[in-house]
Design a protein around this motif. Sequence first.
Motif, PDB file in Angstrom:
ATOM      1  N   PRO A 100       0.826  -1.211   0.000  1.00  0.00           N
ATOM      2  CA  PRO A 100       0.000   0.000   0.000  1.00  0.00           C
ATOM      3  C   PRO A 100       0.857   1.255   0.000  1.00  0.00           C
ATOM      4  O   PRO A 100       2.032   1.239   0.402  1.00  0.00           O
ATOM      5  N   LEU A 101       0.261   2.338  -0.433  1.00  0.00           N
ATOM      6  CA  LEU A 101       0.971   3.613  -0.539  1.00  0.00           C
ATOM      7  C   LEU A 101       1.481   4.046   0.836  1.00  0.00           C
ATOM      8  O   LEU A 101       0.748   4.013   1.827  1.00  0.00           O
ATOM      9  N   ASP A 102       2.754   4.467   0.894  1.00  0.00           N
ATOM     10  CA  ASP A 102       3.352   4.879   2.164  1.00  0.00           C
ATOM     11  C   ASP A 102       3.852   6.320   2.118  1.00  0.00           C
ATOM     12  O   ASP A 102       4.670   6.727   2.929  1.00  0.00           O
ATOM     13  N   LYS A 103       3.377   7.097   1.136  1.00  0.00           N
ATOM     14  CA  LYS A 103       3.780   8.496   1.042  1.00  0.00           C
ATOM     15  C   LYS A 103       2.621   9.331   0.538  1.00  0.00           C
ATOM     16  O   LYS A 103       1.617   8.804   0.050  1.00  0.00           O
ATOM     17  N   GLU A 104       2.740  10.636   0.680  1.00  0.00           N
ATOM     18  CA  GLU A 104       1.720  11.564   0.227  1.00  0.00           C
ATOM     19  C   GLU A 104       2.062  12.019  -1.189  1.00  0.00           C
ATOM     20  O   GLU A 104       3.201  12.367  -1.486  1.00  0.00           O
ATOM     21  N   MET A 105       1.062  12.028  -2.090  1.00  0.00           N
ATOM     22  CA  MET A 105       1.330  12.377  -3.475  1.00  0.00           C
ATOM     23  C   MET A 105       0.049  12.821  -4.164  1.00  0.00           C
ATOM     24  O   MET A 105      -1.062  12.646  -3.645  1.00  0.00           O
ATOM     25  N   ASP A 106       0.210  13.447  -5.324  1.00  0.00           N
ATOM     26  CA  ASP A 106      -0.918  13.815  -6.172  1.00  0.00           C
ATOM     27  C   ASP A 106      -1.089  12.781  -7.270  1.00  0.00           C
ATOM     28  O   ASP A 106      -0.114  12.198  -7.743  1.00  0.00           O
ATOM     29  N   TYR A 107      -2.333  12.576  -7.689  1.00  0.00           N
ATOM     30  CA  TYR A 107      -2.621  11.655  -8.788  1.00  0.00           C
ATOM     31  C   TYR A 107      -3.543  12.369  -9.766  1.00  0.00           C
ATOM     32  O   TYR A 107      -4.553  12.979  -9.366  1.00  0.00           O
ATOM     33  N   LYS A 166      -8.106   0.698  -4.965  1.00  0.00           N
ATOM     34  CA  LYS A 166      -7.576  -0.651  -5.131  1.00  0.00           C
ATOM     35  C   LYS A 166      -6.123  -0.623  -5.579  1.00  0.00           C
ATOM     36  O   LYS A 166      -5.290  -1.410  -5.101  1.00  0.00           O
ATOM     37  N   ARG A 167      -5.798   0.318  -6.476  1.00  0.00           N
ATOM     38  CA  ARG A 167      -4.445   0.379  -7.032  1.00  0.00           C
ATOM     39  C   ARG A 167      -3.417   0.828  -5.995  1.00  0.00           C
ATOM     40  O   ARG A 167      -2.332   0.250  -5.891  1.00  0.00           O
ATOM     41  N   PHE A 168      -3.764   1.883  -5.222  1.00  0.00           N
ATOM     42  CA  PHE A 168      -2.777   2.471  -4.319  1.00  0.00           C
ATOM     43  C   PHE A 168      -2.855   1.944  -2.879  1.00  0.00           C
ATOM     44  O   PHE A 168      -1.888   2.071  -2.135  1.00  0.00           O
ATOM     45  N   PRO A 184      -0.889   8.574   2.804  1.00  0.00           N
ATOM     46  CA  PRO A 184      -0.395   7.241   3.156  1.00  0.00           C
ATOM     47  C   PRO A 184      -1.511   6.338   3.682  1.00  0.00           C
ATOM     48  O   PRO A 184      -2.487   6.807   4.287  1.00  0.00           O
ATOM     49  N   TYR A 185      -1.339   5.072   3.454  1.00  0.00           N
ATOM     50  CA  TYR A 185      -2.338   4.078   3.866  1.00  0.00           C
ATOM     51  C   TYR A 185      -2.652   4.201   5.348  1.00  0.00           C
ATOM     52  O   TYR A 185      -3.819   4.113   5.766  1.00  0.00           O
TER      53      TYR A 185
END
Length: 356
Positions: A31-38, A51-53, A86-87
């Motif tokens: 799972p995502l462990d950082k903050e980001m834009d999509y 589901k993806r991140f 983050p997750y």
Amino acid sequence: MNKSLIIILGSMLLFFSLISYAEEPPASPQPLDKEMDYIVKKGDTLWDISKRFYSDPFLWPRLWQQNQYITNPHYISPGDRIRLYPYKVLIEVEEGKPPKVEEAKPLRPPQLEEVPPPLPPPPEIIRLVIYPEVNSAGFITDKMEGIGMIVAAKVDKLELVAEDEIYINFQKGFSINKGDTFTIFRVGEPIKHPITEKVIGRKVLILGTAVITKTTEGKAQTALITRSYGSMVRGDELTPYFAPREELAVNTMEKSLYGWIVASQLDKLELVEGDVVYIDRGEDDHIRPGHIFHVLRRGAVVPDPGSKNKKEKVKLPDELIARLVVIKTQQKTSTAVIVQTRLSVQVGDEVTTVSE
């Protein structure tokens, strides 16, 4: 009989073991462990993004909660910006624990705080030598005829590149001298306008350059391919050499003029600084090399949550996402290079001239 019973029981155990193994889910990605834009792409949903991140599509309501500018979670459009946390942050929200980020930050619309910084002022001079794609930029035109054609190569092979020796058949009456340089090109498929869907011309691909090394009266001339931007084949045509510009002075227009990006040189989905594009404005519109254009991303029309009328819509603001500079013009189209970006550019984006 005991032997038959043992065989039956063994078969049943094997059968259920296979079922259990077949139904075991595949290992989930980390799972995502950082903050980001999509940036939302065509076909995306909050379910798919969760589901993806996060390896859990059922977290989509929490993703929606962290992006409250999304008024309808079932309606997101390509180009929308979604903030991913983050997750662990989503899980803490799920369990009622305070998130480890500023409380107000997830609740603010991304366009107010999370958007990229604005574009800097455009430069007065554009140094084209830093953009290698400019050398093979090409253009879109209604008609393009060459003065010669590659008819053979000294070494028999399908694809020709730099340092290959070739033979060229020129049109009758055209004077050829040793040392003359020519541009090798190929006319591509028709280009349809992304808005009107009408054919606006054909893309001319610049493939390389060749220099005449030996002349023979009345026969095919010998040449050497000195530069290749892509592989060449027999049947590719030649035109007198036109050297690419090294720099351009940036100019504005006296009046506002709108148009669209109709194609790109490399047929990429997302275009960035240095990529070459083609627009539907040209010499007929008084466009000249050096003219600068803004690239606009029109704001989406979304349901108005404050209206009693469920059909009421509200239009989001337009965004300035990039700038491009014209490097070559045809009668109805122009070739341009993207010189500044804050978001990726796409074919179909609207452009407008920068007026004085």
